[in-house]
Each structure stands twice: as structure tokens, then as C-alpha cells.
Design an enzyme around this catalytic site. Sequence first.
Site, mmCIF file in Angstrom:
data_model
loop_
_atom_site.group_PDB
_atom_site.id
_atom_site.type_symbol
_atom_site.label_atom_id
_atom_site.label_comp_id
_atom_site.label_asym_id
_atom_site.label_seq_id
_atom_site.Cartn_x
_atom_site.Cartn_y
_atom_site.Cartn_z
ATOM 1 N N ILE A 1 0.889 -1.170 0.000
ATOM 2 C CA ILE A 1 0.000 0.000 0.000
ATOM 3 C C ILE A 1 0.923 1.215 0.000
ATOM 4 O O ILE A 1 1.885 1.281 0.769
ATOM 5 C CB ILE A 1 -0.964 -0.021 1.210
ATOM 6 N N SER A 2 0.660 2.178 -0.878
ATOM 7 C CA SER A 2 1.549 3.335 -1.006
ATOM 8 C C SER A 2 1.508 4.193 0.252
ATOM 9 O O SER A 2 0.547 4.164 1.011
ATOM 10 C CB SER A 2 1.118 4.209 -2.185
#
Length: 200
Positions: free
Chosen positions: A55-56
Site C-alpha cells: 500500500i503506497s
Amino acid sequence: MLQWMVDSTIRSRGIRDPQVLRAMETVPRQLFVRPEDAAEAFSDRALPLGLGQTISQPYVVALMTELARISPGDRVLEVGTGSGYQAAILAECGAEVFSVERLPDLAEQARKRLVELGLEVHLRIGDGAQGWPEHAPYQAILVTAAPQHVPRELLQQLDLGGRLVVPEGGREGQVLRVYRRTKEGFEVSDHGAVVFVPLR
Ligand code: SAH
């Protein structure tokens, strides 16, 4: 904690769009990371999702959303659903979101989270490099895995005036790039170095 995340890492780094800030303050990021990483959910870090995906970091999600310049009602395509967090932020901004993920396990987990939060997002399992032509044209496209070069199919599915936001490049380095479709072709702008998992 969400408020702290937005103040300490998003507002302070220059994100100004009120709609983006409000969405980041609203979507419970802790529900999109693995339970063992919940304590880290609000720090400005990418986190593992399993299966080699991430997940960024919150700042990059905010920046990509701001660059996409979403208006409520826009049809928006996301390539690489992952946890579903970016899709949730886009939905919270009022977009009609179409998101494609190649790994069925991740897509299934994302679907559950989004349903639990009451966010309507259209999900498909498949190769996002082909886009989702049935719902084109899109007013914005966000690619959240890095292609060496942006696939032509995605550019073709962009509406006139639409924005495609993509981390472009390979192992030697990626740059966050925006392609805006004009009558003549595409206007391209660069927005700094980023690190994403590769688009397969
Ligand atoms: N946007 C996500 C993070 C994406 S990580 C979030 O908010 O959590 C990148 C994702 O892209 C991974 O889940 C990976 O499986 C997916 N991916 C990589 N190549 C793809 C492709 N060709 N089509 C669809 N999804 C792809």
C-alpha cells in the site's frame, strides 16, 4: 490519528486540495493494512500487503489524487487495486471508481473492506494494463503499479481533458508523470521520483 497523519505528512508537504484532505481524514487507513501493521498505518510509509505488494505511503496517495483533479461524478479508472485504499479515497472524493487488480486474493480482501465501509467501487480481476474499455472514456486514470512505458490502451481510454497519473519507469528509477489529453495529443508533466511495484 487520521487528523495527525493529514497534518503532519500531507498538509505540511503541500497538498492543498480540500476535497483530497477531507477524504484522507475520513477513510480509516488502519483498516487497509495488515492487522500486525495497524500501529504503523498513520506513518508516512508504504506497508506490505502480502504477495509482494504494498500500500503506497499516504503522501503519495494524496499527491496522485490531487494531480488527478477529481470532480464529483467523474468516472475514474484505477489500475492495481491492492488494498483498496486509493480506490476508497477516490470514491470519497465523489468519483465513480473502476479498479482492476490481477491478484484475486487482494481483490477479494479489498472488496470486503470497501463493502464494509459502504463505499461503492466497481472491481474487476484481470490485467489492468488493458484498462477497462467497457466504461471508457475516463476523466482520470491512476496507475498504481509502475510500467516501463505507459500502455497505449490506457491513454486511449482517457477522455478529452482527462488526466492519467502514472509512476513511469523501470528498475533504474520511476518518475510520477501526468498525461493530460488535449485535442492535439497529450501534455506531459513530471512530479518527482517515486517507488512502486512493477506493473505486470
Ligand atoms: N493502489 C493500491 C496499491 C497498489 S500496489 C492501494 O491503494 O493499496 C500495486 C498493485 O498493482 C498490486 O496489488 C499488484 O498486484 C497490482 N498489479 C500489478 N500489475 C497489474 C496489472 N497488470 N493489472 C492489474 N493489477 C496489477
